[in-house]
Design an enzyme around this catalytic site. Sequence first.
Site, PDB file in Angstrom:
ATOM      1  N   HIS A  68       0.807  -1.216   0.000  1.00  0.00           N
ATOM      2  CA  HIS A  68       0.000   0.000   0.000  1.00  0.00           C
ATOM      3  C   HIS A  68       0.842   1.269   0.000  1.00  0.00           C
ATOM      4  O   HIS A  68       0.351   2.349  -0.288  1.00  0.00           O
ATOM      5  CB  HIS A  68      -0.992   0.011   1.170  1.00  0.00           C
ATOM      6  CG  HIS A  68      -0.402   0.242   2.516  1.00  0.00           C
ATOM      7  ND1 HIS A  68      -0.087  -0.781   3.370  1.00  0.00           N
ATOM      8  CD2 HIS A  68      -0.100   1.377   3.177  1.00  0.00           C
ATOM      9  CE1 HIS A  68       0.383  -0.280   4.504  1.00  0.00           C
ATOM     10  NE2 HIS A  68       0.392   1.028   4.405  1.00  0.00           N
ATOM     11  N   ASP A 117       0.383  -7.685   1.214  1.00  0.00           N
ATOM     12  CA  ASP A 117       0.746  -6.304   1.483  1.00  0.00           C
ATOM     13  C   ASP A 117       2.262  -6.151   1.597  1.00  0.00           C
ATOM     14  O   ASP A 117       2.770  -5.464   2.481  1.00  0.00           O
ATOM     15  CB  ASP A 117       0.086  -5.762   2.750  1.00  0.00           C
ATOM     16  CG  ASP A 117       0.144  -4.235   2.791  1.00  0.00           C
ATOM     17  OD1 ASP A 117       0.289  -3.624   1.725  1.00  0.00           O
ATOM     18  OD2 ASP A 117       0.076  -3.655   3.897  1.00  0.00           O
ATOM     19  N   SER A 133       4.299   2.669   7.835  1.00  0.00           N
ATOM     20  CA  SER A 133       4.065   1.509   6.973  1.00  0.00           C
ATOM     21  C   SER A 133       5.300   1.111   6.183  1.00  0.00           C
ATOM     22  O   SER A 133       5.944   1.954   5.560  1.00  0.00           O
ATOM     23  CB  SER A 133       2.953   1.807   5.974  1.00  0.00           C
ATOM     24  OG  SER A 133       1.716   1.807   6.593  1.00  0.00           O
TER      25      SER A 133
END
Length: 490
Positions: free
Chosen positions: A216, A249, A332
Amino acid sequence: MSTENEGNPVPPAPSAPPVPPASPATSPQAAASDGGEAPTTPIPPAPQAPGAPAGDPYGTAPQAPDNSWPPPPPVTPSYADPGAGAGTGWGSSYNQQHPYQQHQPFQQPQHAPKKGSGRGGLIAAVLVAALVAGGLGGGLGYTLAKNNDDSGSTTISASSDTGATQVKRAAGTIAAVAAKSLPSTVTIESESTNGEGGTGTGFVFDKQGHIITNNHVVADSLDGGKLTATFPNGKKYDAEVVGHAQGYDVAVIKLKNPPSDLQPLALGDSDKVAVGDETIAIGAPFGLSNTVTTGIISAKNRPVASSDGSSTSKASYMSALQTDASINPGNSGGPLLDASGAVIGINSAIQSASSGGLGSSGQSGSIGLGFAIPINQAKYVAQQLIRTGKPVYAKIGASVSLEDGSSGAQITDSGSGGSAPVESGGPADKAGLKPGDVITKLDDTVIDSGPTLIGEIWTHKPGDKVQITYKRGGSEHTVTVTLGSRVGDN
């Protein structure tokens, strides 16, 4: 999950891949890069595809994938449920009627949230507002310092020879670990062709210039966008996506014209991590690059399903490491380290209690519930991406319900698009599983929902044999299933 999957609410427990959904296999493997092969730092060793020559570090290319892909995100991710409080349990909000329903919002650590898009629960870590928040943080600091300046006070300064520069820090201290690890982390800026994007984090995987991060984080730069990676010393490099796995992911990018002195971070063994172990997270929360936070491992094998919250996003599933180290949007893709500085996970998602964010950016912050992709699984995925550019998922070849529940993962009566709920000749079919069966355990792991089953299946590799316990007509049965494989996200 997002900013670490901190970008969106995490749906209940990840569920079993619907009609042969692709499930990744994780190959636990602890290790620090070794001098021979390209030190793939972050992700678990790439398991060689069946039949791959032993000498091939990345294995042989997997067989062609089927058309079916992991079930779309549940209608209401367990953490995204506005009616659920901070105490909502994993998988408690799966209000989805069919595992492959494409319209279900899902909390997943996918691309950075777009401007103006609010998210609850696990939120994508890459947010456009990150840089604004960072600027605001600096301004606030200046204002507080100015307002607290008391001209009537008397201060005493320590002599220069006893200053911080004279302090000798032992190798095992957090400061020592941070000093050694920071040079191998980067702040990633991802921008789409229309100018939207955000910031995230990544870390050096090998000396060839490969960087590991979240899918992402780089999603906005796909299809012609722009991607850059900046090291703590200020040096910025253009980069390109080598491969990305939406379901896991995980993504791998490569620096263009990488420096010759890259130092990959050593990889730990996420299977050997214990609850209570110290953790150190590095990232760029709200755009504040090179931020170091600490905590402990709060739990292991936490089933997490996440997405960016949009109606078109697909779910990402993980059997995560839970940590209370402060993780926020922008963390992230960054490394979660153990006390020795070895990478044990990739920070990917958070659970947030509110939608209010720093500087009214609409981003939620840390409440001590962060989730990381175990490095053993991440390394496996990364090596597959470097070798073939495509992810490989393990699967059982059956469609399971993603509806909320705690009794297990039920095989549905119909599959996606009218397909059979149990793939003919597939792993589940060969093991004798049928529609209506409720899977309650995979090896020694209790399965309380479809999402949990998916997450557990994806910690294995295609070809692995697992024991599946299921209920049929009031009776319990146990069978051995040899996991199949699916290549690609589509």
